[in-house]
Design a protein around this motif. Structure first.
Motif, PDB file in Angstrom:
ATOM      1  N   PRO A  10      -9.266  -7.506 -29.004  1.00 21.60           N
ATOM      2  CA  PRO A  10      -8.334  -8.150 -27.958  1.00 21.60           C
ATOM      3  C   PRO A  10      -9.013  -8.549 -26.728  1.00 21.60           C
ATOM      4  CG  PRO A  10      -7.410  -6.124 -28.935  1.00 21.60           C
ATOM      5  CD  PRO A  10      -9.134  -6.040 -29.332  1.00 21.60           C
ATOM      6  N   ALA A  11      -8.331  -9.796 -26.316  1.00 21.53           N
ATOM      7  CA  ALA A  11      -8.902 -10.254 -24.871  1.00 21.53           C
ATOM      8  C   ALA A  11      -8.860  -9.532 -23.599  1.00 21.53           C
ATOM      9  CB  ALA A  11      -8.017 -11.659 -24.790  1.00 21.53           C
ATOM     10  N   GLY A  12      -9.964  -9.171 -23.170  1.00 26.76           N
ATOM     11  CA  GLY A  12      -9.696  -8.503 -21.972  1.00 26.76           C
ATOM     12  C   GLY A  12     -10.083  -6.896 -22.028  1.00 26.76           C
ATOM     13  N   GLU A  13     -10.045  -6.438 -23.503  1.00 29.25           N
ATOM     14  CA  GLU A  13     -10.570  -5.359 -23.562  1.00 29.25           C
ATOM     15  C   GLU A  13     -11.783  -4.706 -23.273  1.00 29.25           C
ATOM     16  OE1 GLU A  13     -11.431  -2.751 -27.661  1.00 29.25           O
ATOM     17  OE2 GLU A  13      -9.293  -3.518 -27.665  1.00 29.25           O
ATOM     18  N   LEU A  14     -12.926  -5.168 -23.412  1.00 26.41           N
ATOM     19  CA  LEU A  14     -14.145  -4.966 -22.715  1.00 26.41           C
ATOM     20  C   LEU A  14     -14.254  -5.025 -21.165  1.00 26.41           C
ATOM     21  CD1 LEU A  14     -16.977  -4.056 -23.362  1.00 26.41           C
ATOM     22  CD2 LEU A  14     -17.788  -6.273 -23.947  1.00 26.41           C
ATOM     23  N   GLY A  15     -13.626  -6.029 -20.906  1.00 26.61           N
ATOM     24  CA  GLY A  15     -13.616  -6.082 -19.298  1.00 26.61           C
ATOM     25  C   GLY A  15     -12.873  -4.858 -18.877  1.00 26.61           C
ATOM     26  N   ALA A  16     -11.481  -4.193 -19.366  1.00 29.12           N
ATOM     27  CA  ALA A  16     -10.881  -3.194 -18.912  1.00 29.12           C
ATOM     28  C   ALA A  16     -12.096  -1.866 -19.053  1.00 29.12           C
ATOM     29  CB  ALA A  16      -9.672  -3.021 -19.799  1.00 29.12           C
ATOM     30  N   SER A  17     -12.758  -1.884 -20.260  1.00 33.01           N
ATOM     31  CA  SER A  17     -13.611  -0.768 -20.382  1.00 33.01           C
ATOM     32  C   SER A  17     -14.687  -0.674 -19.422  1.00 33.01           C
ATOM     33  CB  SER A  17     -14.074  -1.031 -21.770  1.00 33.01           C
ATOM     34  OG  SER A  17     -13.053  -0.683 -22.952  1.00 33.01           O
ATOM     35  N   VAL A  18     -15.110  -1.955 -19.152  1.00 27.88           N
ATOM     36  CA  VAL A  18     -16.253  -2.101 -18.300  1.00 27.88           C
ATOM     37  C   VAL A  18     -15.657  -1.411 -16.686  1.00 27.88           C
ATOM     38  CG1 VAL A  18     -17.571  -3.717 -16.925  1.00 27.88           C
ATOM     39  CG2 VAL A  18     -17.683  -3.772 -19.500  1.00 27.88           C
ATOM     40  N   LEU A  19     -14.650  -2.009 -16.491  1.00 23.87           N
ATOM     41  CA  LEU A  19     -13.905  -1.678 -15.181  1.00 23.87           C
ATOM     42  C   LEU A  19     -13.804  -0.228 -15.117  1.00 23.87           C
ATOM     43  CD1 LEU A  19     -11.420  -4.382 -14.269  1.00 23.87           C
ATOM     44  CD2 LEU A  19     -13.360  -3.780 -13.137  1.00 23.87           C
ATOM     45  N   ALA A  20     -13.305   0.331 -16.326  1.00 22.56           N
ATOM     46  CA  ALA A  20     -12.845   2.028 -16.267  1.00 22.56           C
ATOM     47  C   ALA A  20     -14.188   2.792 -16.138  1.00 22.56           C
ATOM     48  CB  ALA A  20     -12.291   2.214 -17.568  1.00 22.56           C
ATOM     49  N   VAL A  21     -15.416   2.146 -16.637  1.00 18.11           N
ATOM     50  CA  VAL A  21     -16.699   2.715 -16.309  1.00 18.11           C
ATOM     51  C   VAL A  21     -16.943   2.605 -15.002  1.00 18.11           C
ATOM     52  CG1 VAL A  21     -19.258   2.612 -16.971  1.00 18.11           C
ATOM     53  CG2 VAL A  21     -17.580   2.620 -18.951  1.00 18.11           C
ATOM     54  N   LEU A  22     -16.994   1.568 -14.550  1.00 19.35           N
ATOM     55  CA  LEU A  22     -17.302   1.448 -13.028  1.00 19.35           C
ATOM     56  C   LEU A  22     -16.405   2.433 -12.024  1.00 19.35           C
ATOM     57  CD1 LEU A  22     -17.971  -2.434 -12.931  1.00 19.35           C
ATOM     58  CD2 LEU A  22     -19.754  -0.507 -12.800  1.00 19.35           C
ATOM     59  N   TRP A  23     -15.205   2.376 -12.140  1.00 21.64           N
ATOM     60  CA  TRP A  23     -14.189   3.183 -11.461  1.00 21.64           C
ATOM     61  C   TRP A  23     -14.776   4.664 -11.409  1.00 21.64           C
ATOM     62  CZ3 TRP A  23      -9.802   0.105 -13.795  1.00 21.64           C
ATOM     63  CH2 TRP A  23      -9.666  -1.122 -12.950  1.00 21.64           C
ATOM     64  N   ALA A  24     -14.878   5.218 -12.969  1.00 23.75           N
ATOM     65  CA  ALA A  24     -15.298   6.338 -12.989  1.00 23.75           C
ATOM     66  C   ALA A  24     -16.740   6.803 -12.396  1.00 23.75           C
ATOM     67  CB  ALA A  24     -15.441   6.798 -14.582  1.00 23.75           C
ATOM     68  N   ALA A  25     -17.641   5.872 -12.388  1.00 23.11           N
ATOM     69  CA  ALA A  25     -19.005   6.009 -11.683  1.00 23.11           C
ATOM     70  C   ALA A  25     -18.627   6.296 -10.194  1.00 23.11           C
ATOM     71  CB  ALA A  25     -19.792   5.061 -12.125  1.00 23.11           C
ATOM     72  N   GLY A  26     -18.102   5.413  -9.534  1.00 26.18           N
ATOM     73  CA  GLY A  26     -17.918   5.573  -8.081  1.00 26.18           C
ATOM     74  C   GLY A  26     -19.337   5.197  -7.508  1.00 26.18           C
ATOM     75  N   THR A  27     -20.043   4.484  -8.068  1.00 21.59           N
ATOM     76  CA  THR A  27     -21.229   3.921  -7.632  1.00 21.59           C
ATOM     77  C   THR A  27     -21.878   2.733  -8.292  1.00 21.59           C
ATOM     78  OG1 THR A  27     -23.624   4.608  -6.938  1.00 21.59           O
ATOM     79  CG2 THR A  27     -22.736   5.272  -9.122  1.00 21.59           C
ATOM     80  N   PRO A  28     -22.455   1.949  -7.585  1.00 21.65           N
ATOM     81  CA  PRO A  28     -22.786   0.765  -8.424  1.00 21.65           C
ATOM     82  C   PRO A  28     -23.516   0.914  -9.694  1.00 21.65           C
ATOM     83  CG  PRO A  28     -23.344   0.314  -6.012  1.00 21.65           C
ATOM     84  CD  PRO A  28     -22.961   1.779  -6.274  1.00 21.65           C
ATOM     85  N   LEU A  29     -23.352   0.215 -10.783  1.00 19.72           N
ATOM     86  CA  LEU A  29     -24.137   0.349 -12.173  1.00 19.72           C
ATOM     87  C   LEU A  29     -24.767  -0.871 -12.484  1.00 19.72           C
ATOM     88  CD1 LEU A  29     -21.556   2.574 -14.041  1.00 19.72           C
ATOM     89  CD2 LEU A  29     -23.423   3.408 -12.564  1.00 19.72           C
ATOM     90  N   THR A  30     -25.808  -0.807 -13.067  1.00 15.74           N
ATOM     91  CA  THR A  30     -26.370  -2.073 -13.813  1.00 15.74           C
ATOM     92  C   THR A  30     -25.993  -2.222 -15.021  1.00 15.74           C
ATOM     93  OG1 THR A  30     -27.974  -0.735 -14.933  1.00 15.74           O
ATOM     94  CG2 THR A  30     -28.659  -1.415 -12.661  1.00 15.74           C
ATOM     95  N   PRO A  31     -25.809  -3.299 -15.850  1.00 17.04           N
ATOM     96  CA  PRO A  31     -25.228  -3.582 -17.211  1.00 17.04           C
ATOM     97  C   PRO A  31     -25.924  -2.442 -18.049  1.00 17.04           C
ATOM     98  CG  PRO A  31     -26.054  -5.738 -16.009  1.00 17.04           C
ATOM     99  CD  PRO A  31     -26.448  -4.590 -15.156  1.00 17.04           C
ATOM    100  N   GLY A  32     -27.216  -2.258 -17.934  1.00 16.49           N
ATOM    101  CA  GLY A  32     -27.660  -1.201 -18.811  1.00 16.49           C
ATOM    102  C   GLY A  32     -26.967   0.135 -18.671  1.00 16.49           C
ATOM    103  N   GLN A  33     -26.788   0.535 -17.563  1.00  9.87           N
ATOM    104  CA  GLN A  33     -25.952   1.818 -17.131  1.00  9.87           C
ATOM    105  C   GLN A  33     -24.484   1.765 -18.042  1.00  9.87           C
ATOM    106  OE1 GLN A  33     -26.944   1.663 -13.317  1.00  9.87           O
ATOM    107  NE2 GLN A  33     -28.168   3.501 -13.367  1.00  9.87           N
ATOM    108  N   VAL A  34     -23.840   0.584 -17.857  1.00  5.26           N
ATOM    109  CA  VAL A  34     -22.595   0.382 -18.023  1.00  5.26           C
ATOM    110  C   VAL A  34     -22.389   0.351 -19.503  1.00  5.26           C
ATOM    111  CG1 VAL A  34     -20.529  -1.299 -18.257  1.00  5.26           C
ATOM    112  CG2 VAL A  34     -21.737  -0.885 -15.847  1.00  5.26           C
ATOM    113  N   GLN A  35     -23.427  -0.291 -20.445  1.00  2.00           N
ATOM    114  CA  GLN A  35     -23.537  -0.274 -21.846  1.00  2.00           C
ATOM    115  C   GLN A  35     -23.755   1.164 -22.148  1.00  2.00           C
ATOM    116  OE1 GLN A  35     -27.227  -1.654 -23.410  1.00  2.00           O
ATOM    117  NE2 GLN A  35     -26.255  -2.530 -25.263  1.00  2.00           N
ATOM    118  N   GLU A  36     -24.655   1.819 -21.699  1.00  2.00           N
ATOM    119  CA  GLU A  36     -24.786   3.241 -22.094  1.00  2.00           C
ATOM    120  C   GLU A  36     -23.516   4.196 -21.930  1.00  2.00           C
ATOM    121  OE1 GLU A  36     -27.591   7.203 -20.538  1.00  2.00           O
ATOM    122  OE2 GLU A  36     -28.394   5.210 -20.571  1.00  2.00           O
ATOM    123  N   ALA A  37     -22.911   3.887 -20.768  1.00  2.00           N
ATOM    124  CA  ALA A  37     -21.581   4.672 -20.554  1.00  2.00           C
ATOM    125  C   ALA A  37     -20.783   4.282 -21.750  1.00  2.00           C
ATOM    126  CB  ALA A  37     -21.175   4.473 -19.027  1.00  2.00           C
TER     127      ALA A  37
END
Length: 133
Positions: A10-37
């Motif tokens: 569904p549209a926006g699902e990956l974006g929402a998941s990416v944001l959830a990863v960034l919020w949980a990390a609380g620190t800047p992440l690279t695309p590779g780190q986001v992909q891994e998470a």
């Protein structure tokens, strides 16, 4: 044709998941780190594209990290929801009707909370109006 590798989410699902990863990390992440998470089969380039689009929309900021970027959300989930609500309201020419229908559909608890927030804001007086100089 409809195998699992070609089905679109569904549209926006990956974006929402990416944001959830960034919020949980609380620190800047690279695309590779986001992909891994994410632990998903999405290619790093796909994650990079999503992050770039979020950056273009002002949802994340980015800083140089090696040859690429590391990303951080500009606001928390509540702030993003409020931004979306403002954007939807800005799209209409009939703000009175939209706000009226929004308020009429609130639960009693949410209506009481909104009234309390408005009363609290009103007690503080207008902001940014120049005040006494």
């Amino acid at each position: 044709m409809g195998d699992a590798h070609t089905e679109r989410r569904p549209a926006g699902e990956l974006g929402a998941s990416v944001l959830a990863v960034l919020w949980a990390a609380g620190t800047p992440l690279t695309p590779g780190q986001v992909q891994e998470a994410l632990g998903s089969s999405d290619a790093r380039t796909t994650v990079t594209t999503v992050l770039s689009r979020l950056y273009e929309r002002g949802v994340v900021t980015r800083t140089r990290s090696g040859r690429g970027f590391a990303y951080l959300p500009t606001e928390d989930a509540s702030g993003l929801t409020a931004r979306r609500m403002h954007a939807e309201l800005a799209r209409t020419e009939d703000r009175v009707t939209v706000l009226s229908r929004f308020v009429s559909q609130l639960s009693n608890e949410d209506e009481a909370l909104l009234r309390a927030l408005l009363d609290e804001d009103g007690a503080a007086g207008p902001t940014g109006t120049g005040g006494a100089a």
